[in-house]
Enzyme design. Structure first.
Site, short mmCIF file in Angstrom:
data_model
loop_
_atom_site.label_atom_id
_atom_site.label_comp_id
_atom_site.label_asym_id
_atom_site.label_seq_id
_atom_site.Cartn_x
_atom_site.Cartn_y
_atom_site.Cartn_z
N ARG A 174 0.86 -1.18 0.00
CA ARG A 174 0.00 0.00 0.00
C ARG A 174 0.90 1.23 0.00
O ARG A 174 2.11 1.11 0.14
CB ARG A 174 -1.01 0.02 1.16
CG ARG A 174 -0.64 -0.64 2.43
CD ARG A 174 0.56 -0.08 3.08
NE ARG A 174 0.43 1.36 3.33
CZ ARG A 174 1.43 2.17 3.59
NH1 ARG A 174 2.68 1.70 3.65
NH2 ARG A 174 1.25 3.45 3.81
N ALA A 218 0.70 5.16 -2.11
CA ALA A 218 0.48 5.50 -3.52
C ALA A 218 1.69 5.18 -4.40
O ALA A 218 1.54 4.49 -5.42
CB ALA A 218 0.07 6.97 -3.63
N ARG A 255 -7.49 -0.40 -7.06
CA ARG A 255 -7.91 0.57 -6.04
C ARG A 255 -8.14 1.91 -6.75
O ARG A 255 -7.38 2.27 -7.64
CB ARG A 255 -6.86 0.71 -4.92
CG ARG A 255 -6.73 -0.56 -4.08
CD ARG A 255 -5.89 -0.33 -2.82
NE ARG A 255 -6.61 0.47 -1.84
CZ ARG A 255 -6.02 0.96 -0.73
NH1 ARG A 255 -4.74 0.74 -0.51
NH2 ARG A 255 -6.73 1.67 0.13
N GLN A 290 -1.47 1.85 10.06
CA GLN A 290 -0.20 2.05 9.34
C GLN A 290 0.82 2.78 10.20
O GLN A 290 2.02 2.52 10.09
CB GLN A 290 -0.44 2.88 8.07
CG GLN A 290 -1.16 2.18 6.94
CD GLN A 290 -2.66 2.41 6.99
OE1 GLN A 290 -3.21 2.71 8.05
NE2 GLN A 290 -3.32 2.23 5.86
N ASP A 313 -2.17 10.65 -1.80
CA ASP A 313 -2.55 9.61 -2.76
C ASP A 313 -2.92 10.19 -4.11
O ASP A 313 -2.80 9.53 -5.14
CB ASP A 313 -3.69 8.76 -2.21
CG ASP A 313 -3.20 7.86 -1.11
OD1 ASP A 313 -3.13 8.32 0.05
OD2 ASP A 313 -2.82 6.70 -1.40
N ASN A 325 -5.69 11.91 0.69
CA ASN A 325 -4.72 11.11 1.44
C ASN A 325 -5.49 10.26 2.45
O ASN A 325 -6.71 10.35 2.56
CB ASN A 325 -3.68 12.02 2.12
CG ASN A 325 -2.48 11.24 2.65
OD1 ASN A 325 -1.93 10.40 1.94
ND2 ASN A 325 -2.09 11.49 3.88
N LYS A 326 -4.77 9.46 3.18
CA LYS A 326 -5.36 8.51 4.13
C LYS A 326 -6.42 9.19 5.00
O LYS A 326 -6.24 10.32 5.45
CB LYS A 326 -4.23 7.96 5.01
CG LYS A 326 -4.64 6.97 6.08
CD LYS A 326 -5.50 5.83 5.60
CE LYS A 326 -4.93 5.06 4.44
NZ LYS A 326 -5.96 4.19 3.77
#
Lengths: 358, 358
Positions: free
Chosen positions: A57, A59, A100, A207, A248, A258-259
């Site tokens: 995982r 990007a 994804r 993460q 991302d 992003n996350k």
């Protein structure tokens, strides 16, 4: 199998992904830090599965995986003509794109591989296959170099002795190596700036707790993890000097996907007058998307929240809403650190300029 | 032992805490929803331990537990004179106060029990002991009534069809029964307002994922849990209409100490122009504390973040910073819902007025 070798990927730690004979293997990030197991992909569909299941995982790492996956796929194509090869190869690319939806690096990698293949009309199929594999290796090596450049460009933004909050893992494990946000942190650490890192644990996938803590502890960079809930409190107590995250996808106007949780951190940084930086390669910028609200945000399953390592934590049957990313409007971003320099608002102009620069 | 009886505590579900013969027992909230086990306290130190280990949690519930614990403790005192009884009883009170530092209801309960005992000089020790036990039962029953009143007072603030975000568990399990924030939600639901609840899972202890989901699902109130990281994203998408939380202590100026993460939710609500309500009994207000930054914030152990149900999740040796509460400045609070009515800014005056009202 446990990977314990030092790899020359610039960080003296386990590689994120690599070619291994005729296969591609990657560290299974679902198992870090308990185990550092290889996950071996024999075909492109193995890579798609690995991306979907978050074996790999981040990007940039997803981009590299897609490149290697397509090279794997190309190797398996039986075709006598260039046209028939390309038809099959492009079909694989379409399949790869669906793995994804949010990180644009996936599309970037698929486009790059397809463009290379198209440019080789007239060469033998075997030559094209070999070149695609080489291209995927170049993507890996370039990514590490890009990250080091991001680190070098971003390092001057880090004050000596700073305490830096980071969200998710934008480190070696999210990239070919070295990392984007953690690349800047690495560069500041290596310059002897005596920094401290606070890592959001980053639910639901942890993460930060698992991967960022793992990377930074291996490198001897002081790190403390927090529940995502504590970031604002620590900012209010002036225990955080700045924030750096990865991205991302960055829209043409500078909005950042992003996350999940990044938006909250950015709002809290603004409220508490703390700089909020994004570190990302130019391949993360998507000039075809006008603003962040047009970026597709992946929604993942309830089980990521309700079940923890095979154990049901929520009441059985609990509903959950689990967006994997969020959008941070550009106005919250103090700067975007890229391999070609630091972008500042107004981002639309800055992004246009850097993408068209020679 | 599994508790499955319906209790007449106003919510038709497991009781938070109750007298059971000469013992006090409580549902072990560490185990919900996997199990509904009784945790039995035979002496006041068992209660202190239960509060420290979060067998019971939630500011009002902690207050009731302290009251019952002191009644238990009083029962065990051997004293021939009132003076000697009081000396021992007050020592127990001091010990009880140290169990957890942030929720003021603990001090409120200790003070109330001590005041009652002091007022009974001239009565026999046995009479005082009996009265202390009755007082602790009154505290439980009053709390349920207070929560119902909070629910009734707050319900008009909830629009029909609203989606309500709540953080942590300010429900029946955090109180004698019915709940504060969830009391308002219960009242709105019972009025047929067709509300939906989104529950922050509330790391690190997962009160939302485990307890709030459990309570609301039992009552048939639609609920979806989210990672704490997703609250801001959903607000930005206009999928949340308002926020209600409980409180662990409210300062004289209206600043609110509550579960870590509350401050972030309040800031995000303000940024997204969503009301942020606090529901709490008057016993949560601490007029002796001028502002929130003077409220002691408990820091708990790293293991709450790094270890999950006996399994190490973070790398071994990971540092963590784990504040259990945070402070939300009064300017972020749209209203404080109490059993005596709704307080609005300026809170200093409103709080002074309501605490001195007849």
């Amino acid at each position: 199998m446990t990977a314990r070798r030092n790899k020359p990927n610039g960080i003296g730690m386990v590689p994120t992904i690599e070619w291994y004979g005729s296969h591609v293997r990657m560290i299974d990030q679902r198992k870090i830090p308990s185990r550092t197991d290889w996950y071996t992909c024999r075909g492109y569909r193995d890579v798609i599965k690995a991306i979907q299941k978050m074996v790999i995982r981040g990007a940039p790492a997803i981009g590299i995986a897609a490149g290697m996956g397509l090279a794997l796929g190309a190797g398996s194509i039986r075709a006598k003509s260039f046209g028939s090869f390309m038809k099959k190869f492009e079909r694989m690319g379409h399949e790869m794109l669906l793995a994804r939806p949010t990180a644009v690096n996936l599309r970037w990698a698929v486009d790059r591989m397809a463009a290379l293949a198209r440019s080789m009309e007239g060469h033998s199929i075997e030559e094209i296959k070999a070149e695609l594999r080489l291209e995927s290796e170049r993507m890996l090596n370039e990514d590490i170099e890009i990250n080091k450049q991001i680190g070098e460009n971003g390092e001057p933004l880090i004050p000596r002795g700073a305490t830096i909050l980071t969200h998710c893992n934008a480190g070696a494990l999210a990239t070919g190596g070295y990392g984007t946000a953690l690349g800047v942190i690495r560069s500041a650490h290596r310059k002897g700036k005596k920094i401290n890192v606070i890592a959001d644990e980053t639910r639901p996938w942890l993460q930060g707790l698992r991967l960022t803590a793992f990377e930074l502890m291996r490198e001897g960079i002081p790190v403390a993890v927090i529940a995502d809930n504590a970031a604002g409190f620590l900012m209010r107590q002036k225990r955080i000097d700045l924030v750096i995250t990865g991205a991302d996808r960055i829209a043409a106007n500078g909005d950042v996907a992003n996350k999940i949780g990044t938006y909250q951190v950015a709002v809290l940084a603004r409220t508490n007058k703390i700089p909020f930086y994004v570190a990302a390669p130019l391949s993360t910028i998507d000039p075809t998307i006008r603003n962040g609200d047009l970026i597709p945000v992946e929604e993942r399953g309830a089980e990521e929240i309700c079940i923890f390592r095979d154990r049901q934590v929520a009441p059985v049957g609990t509903q959950a809403i689990n967006p994997a990313f969020d959008i941070t409007p550009a106005r919250y971003v103090s700067a975007i650190i890229t391999e070609k320099g630091i972008l500042r608002a107004p981002y639309k102009a800055a992004i246009k300029k850097i993408l068209t620069a020679p």
